[in-house]
Structures are given as structure tokens and as C-alpha cells.
Design a protein around this motif. Structure first.
Motif: not given
Length: 314
Positions: A152-170
Motif C-alpha cells: 500500500l502506497t500512501a503519504l509518499e511511503q510504502t506500507w503493509h496494508p494491515e499496518h496502515f492505520f490511525c496513528a492515535h486509535c490504531g
């Protein structure tokens, strides 16, 4: 990708006349048997003599080749190994457009043999699956691990889809998407709670219609008199200790309500017996004549002129 299956290369038909078949077969069997016994002792013998086992094996193969030639049998190599650059006389493996001894086709990073499993190619070199992902796969911005499958590509970075979540509530983001702050993703609810300006009236986030007053932001419906909760239809209000008031309750808080008529005093004011009056409302309770300071009498919470006081109470 996967390597081509290793298969024995058939020995070509003799190109030169050979001795009687029975004698040739007997000598060849003896040579092969000798080679088998010797190969099983190569490691110990080579180490004891200080000679590399590979060198001893090459000598044995060379001797076997000469003996076969003396018998009239010519063995053509199946190719040259891309790793050791020596002829391949037995099983051959074909991969990356080259030929290899099966034991020499190895991972460029860890040295594991790749003849029986999948491999990955990068820059003309072969890698096992684990080392390929460690060296070349994109990294997850959350866990820093290699991403081997979906990315998953977002915020000019790459992520495992399951690791792209809200930085506050998860929580993983749903259809509403996410909002970004300082390079981190947030769900809409947490973003508003953390970063949206707060209403001075209800302290909830302000997202659309708002008013700016008293050095703060307000929901339109929250900007009302602090005392009676009535909106300011005229557009004007009074401020006291950072809160808005209508005119009546502002003067009540200030103590500037006329004791006679109950309305705010905005101009001249008469103070008597600890109460304030409009000048025109400072009158005798009995005759309604205007009173003057020093010429009135107080009875209970009411004011009287001197004659009326004497007539009524003396």
C-alpha cells in the motif's frame, strides 16, 4: 521464478571403434566402481594430504576421461558451469540463460543451493526468496520489514496494508479514508478531536459554520448569552470575564439595574441605600414626586419624600 529441473545428460554413442562389448563393459564398470569408492574418501584423503578435495576429484575425472578414450568412448561435456567455469560432465542445471553444476547454483547472498526450489533474479544474480525480499523489496513505514505481497502506497511511503492505520486509535481506515498531520495518518474522528479548533461554548471541534468572537471560535448555535442562553439577534453583545452576555444580564452581573424599573442603567445614575436608579425613577413611593439626595426617607426597601414619610409613619 524456478530453476529448470536437473536431468542426467545421455552419453553419446561411441565415435570410434571399441573393443569387444563384453571387455569394454567390464573395464568401464571397474573404473566407475573405483571412482565411487575413491570419491567417498576424497574429503578425508584431501585434508590429510593437504590437497583440496575438488582438485582430487578433477584428477579422478581426468583419469576417467583418458581411460574412456583408450576404450574408444568419447564423453562430450554438457556445458561449462557459470560459477566454476569448468565443464559439466554429469547433471546440468539451466537457469538465467546459463548452465551450472547443480551444487554451484546458489543464492548470491547466503550461499544456499537453489537447484530444488524457487529463486529470484536481480541484476543477473540469483537469490533465495528470503534474501531477495530482504535486499530488494520495499519496506513498511510502520514496522520497517520487507513487503513480500500486497503493498500500500500512501503519504509518499510504502506500507503493509494491515499496518496502515490511525496513528492515535490504531483502527484500520474504512471508506471515509484518512487525514494527515505531520506525516502521520489519522481517522476523521481523532483528527478533529486532536487538531480541529474547539468551540468556546461547548468545547467540541468546529468543522463548518462558526463565529469568531472574544478571541475564540464558536459554533453559531453556541454563541448565546451565558446567563439566559438567548441568541444575539441584534448582533451586539456584552463581554464579561471572556463570556458573552445580553444587555440585561450584563448589567445584572455588574449591578447596574435600576431598582425602580428593573432595566439597565446606561446613562446618569443615582445611588441610594446601596441601590441604583435612573434619575427619573428615583421617586417617592407614595406621591411619586422626584426625590433628591438628602431629602428622602427609607422605610423597608422603599423611598419616601419627607412629607409623605411623616404623614404615613409619624
Amino acid at each position: 521464478l524456478s530453476a529448470t529441473s536437473s536431468t542426467p545428460v545421455p552419453v553419446p554413442n561411441p565415435l570410434l571403434p571399441s573393443p569387444p562389448p563384453t571387455e569394454a563393459a567390464r573395464q568401464l564398470d571397474a573404473l566407475l566402481a573405483d571412482l565411487g569408492h575413491t570419491q567417498s574418501k576424497l574429503a578425508a584423503a584431501g585434508q590429510g594430504a593437504g590437497v583440496p578435495a575438488e582438485s582430487l576429484l578433477d584428477d579422478m575425472l581426468g583419469s576417467l576421461t583418458r581411460d574412456l578414450q583408450e576404450l574408444g568412448i568419447t564423453a562430450a561435456p554438457a556445458g561449462v558451469c557459470a560459477a566454476c567455469r569448468k565443464p559439466i560432465a554429469g547433471k546440468v542445471l539451466t537457469a538465467l540463460g546459463k548452465t551450472w553444476h547443480p551444487e554451484h547454483f546458489t543464492c548470491a547472498r547466503c550461499g544456499r543451493e537453489l537447484d530444488k526450489g524457487p529463486f529470484f533474479e536481480q541484476g543477473g544474480r540469483a537469490f533465495c526468496e528470503e534474501d531477495y525480499h530482504q535486499a530488494f523489496s520495499p519496506r513498511c513505514a510502520y514496522c520497517a520489514g520487507p513487503i513480500c505481497e500486497k503493498v500500500l502506497t500512501a503519504l509518499e511511503q510504502t506500507w503493509h496494508p494491515e499496518h496502515f492505520f490511525c496513528a492515535h486509535c490504531g483502527k484500520v481506515f474504512g471508506d471515509e479514508g484518512f487525514l494527515e498531520r505531520n506525516g502521520k495518518p489519522y481517522c476523521h474522528q481523532d483528527f478533529l478531536a486532536l487538531f480541529a479548533p474547539k468551540c468556546q461554548g461547548c468545547e467540541r471541534p468546529v468543522t463548518d459554520n462558526y463565529l469568531s468572537a472574544l478571541d475564540g471560535i464558536w459554533h453559531s448555535e453556541c454563541f448565546v448569552c451565558t446567563e439566559c442562553l438567548t441568541g444575539f439577534t441584534s448582533g451586539s453583545f456584552f463581554e464579561l470575564e471572556g463570556r458573552p452576555y445580553c444587555e440585561l444580564h450584563f448589567h445584572q452581573r455588574q449591578g447596574t439595574i435600576c431598582h425602580g424599573c428593573g432595566r439597565p442603567i446606561t446613562g446618569r445614575c443615582i445611588t441610594a441605600a446601596g441601590r441604583r436608579y435612573h434619575p427619573e425613577h428615583f421617586v417617592c413611593t407614595y406621591c411619586l414626586g422626584r426625590l433628591h439626595k438628602g431629602t428622602f426617607r427609607e422605610r423597608g426597601d422603599k423611598m419616601y419624600c419627607q412629607p409623605c414619610h411623616d404623614k404615613l409613619f409619624v
